[in-house]
Scaffold this active site. Structure first.
Site, short mmCIF file in Angstrom:
data_model
loop_
_atom_site.label_atom_id
_atom_site.label_comp_id
_atom_site.label_asym_id
_atom_site.label_seq_id
_atom_site.Cartn_x
_atom_site.Cartn_y
_atom_site.Cartn_z
N LEU A 1 0.84 -1.20 0.00
CA LEU A 1 0.00 0.00 0.00
C LEU A 1 0.88 1.25 0.00
O LEU A 1 1.55 1.54 0.99
CB LEU A 1 -0.91 0.00 1.23
CG LEU A 1 -1.91 -1.16 1.35
CD1 LEU A 1 -2.75 -1.01 2.61
CD2 LEU A 1 -2.81 -1.24 0.11
N GLY B 1 2.74 -6.04 7.87
CA GLY B 1 2.75 -4.59 7.70
C GLY B 1 1.66 -4.14 6.76
O GLY B 1 0.49 -4.45 6.96
N ASP B 2 2.02 -3.42 5.71
CA ASP B 2 1.03 -2.97 4.72
C ASP B 2 1.15 -3.77 3.42
O ASP B 2 0.80 -3.29 2.35
CB ASP B 2 1.18 -1.48 4.45
CG ASP B 2 2.54 -1.12 3.87
OD1 ASP B 2 3.46 -1.94 3.97
OD2 ASP B 2 2.69 -0.01 3.32
N GLU B 3 1.63 -5.00 3.53
CA GLU B 3 1.79 -5.86 2.36
C GLU B 3 0.79 -7.01 2.40
O GLU B 3 0.53 -7.60 3.45
CB GLU B 3 3.22 -6.42 2.28
CG GLU B 3 4.27 -5.37 1.96
CD GLU B 3 5.65 -5.95 1.76
OE1 GLU B 3 6.50 -5.27 1.17
OE2 GLU B 3 5.88 -7.10 2.19
#
Length: 296
Positions: free
Chosen positions: A171, A212-214
């Site tokens: 993201l 995380g944002d993955e």
């Protein structure tokens, strides 16, 4: 005679107070005895059970397994333990672990089954919860990295000649959201992004949170790279739509790296490594484009 009566009374008292259900089943699968505590544990009076087929109180899947179990018994196997679901009078199913003692005639034919069953529903539910938490992300409820790698490994093993697409998604702008609006808003953004990702993929793939944002997406048995690319474009469009969180309008985008089995690797590690490399190429290209637009 008095002693026999006392023993019978004691047995009735013990079986009535026990947390285990004691039963006797005839050779044709009909209850000939059930302990009085069945009322407290499963809602039935003994009269509602005795004379009825045992199978009528079991979950269909349990009856299927019981049949397979009976057909696999050795001639001298007289004591076994079996776990299955039993229907409570309310309609819900409870998990029971039953120790069964088979009574045989001289030819080895089972003429009676004595069972002692214990309700283990809470234990089964606790085990299922632990298993779920081990393989799912607590924040988004998506499958986690461990389950994704397990699923991909199994797929590559079972379908070695098929084309399978893997996406690794990051993201863009998530750190800025955390820094600007705080981590609570950032956490909510991850949850909403996960929902959009699942919606965009639908039944076309398997979505997981990588960390995380993955996120990761697995597409099975595709025709070729074009299938993965097409879905990746749809995901980008869905993620780029504005998010409204706690009154804040938030814009983010997604950088997606793609790898295809047989073309970019044949192992879990190779596919993830190549998808990760492709994602950072896309991410860096995006940074260059944004920088160029800013200078103009």
């Amino acid at each position: 005679m008095q002693e026999i009566t006392d023993i019978q009374q004691m047995f009735s008292l013990i079986s009535g107070k026990s947390l285990n259900i004691i039963s006797s089943i005839s050779s044709d699968g009909v209850f000939t005895y059930i302990s009085p505590n069945v009322k407290a544990l499963l809602g039935y009076s003994p009269e509602e059970v005795i004379g009825k087929p045992a199978a009528s109180f079991n979950h269909p899947e349990t009856n299927k397994k019981l049949l397979e179990h009976r057909n696999s018994l050795f001639i001298d196997q007289d004591t076994v333990r079996f776990t299955g679901r039993v229907r409570h009078k309310s309609g819900e199913y409870r998990w029971y672990e039953t120790t069964a003692q088979y009574i045989r005639d001289q030819s080895g034919y089972i003429i009676q089954t004595i069972g002692v069953g214990q309700d283990i529903t809470e234990r089964i539910e606790a085990e299922e919860t632990i298993a779920y938490l081990a393989y799912h992300d607590s924040e988004t409820n998506l499958p986690n990295r461990l389950l994704f790698k397990k699923r991909l490994s199994l797929l590559l093993e079972e379908s070695k000649d098929g084309f399978h697409g893997l996406m690794l998604l990051d993201l863009d702008g998530f750190k800025h959201v955390n820094d600007t609006f705080g981590h609570d808003i950032g956490d909510q953004l991850l949850i909403e992004a996960a929902k959009r990702l699942k919606f965009a993929v639908g039944d076309k793939g398997f979505v997981a949170r990588w960390g995380g944002d993955e996120f990761t997406v697995l597409q099975t048995n595709i025709e070729g790279r074009a299938d993965v690319t097409s879905l990746a474009e749809r995901i980008k469009d869905v993620i780029s739509e504005p998010f409204i969180i706690a009154g804040n309008t938030i814009f983010i985008t997604a950088s997606i790296g793609v790898a295809v089995s047989l073309e970019d690797g044949e192992t879990v590690e190779a596919l993830i490594k190549n998808a990760d490399a492709a994602m950072y190429i896309v991410k860096n290209q995006s940074k260059v484009m944004n920088c160029s637009q800013t200078q103009q």
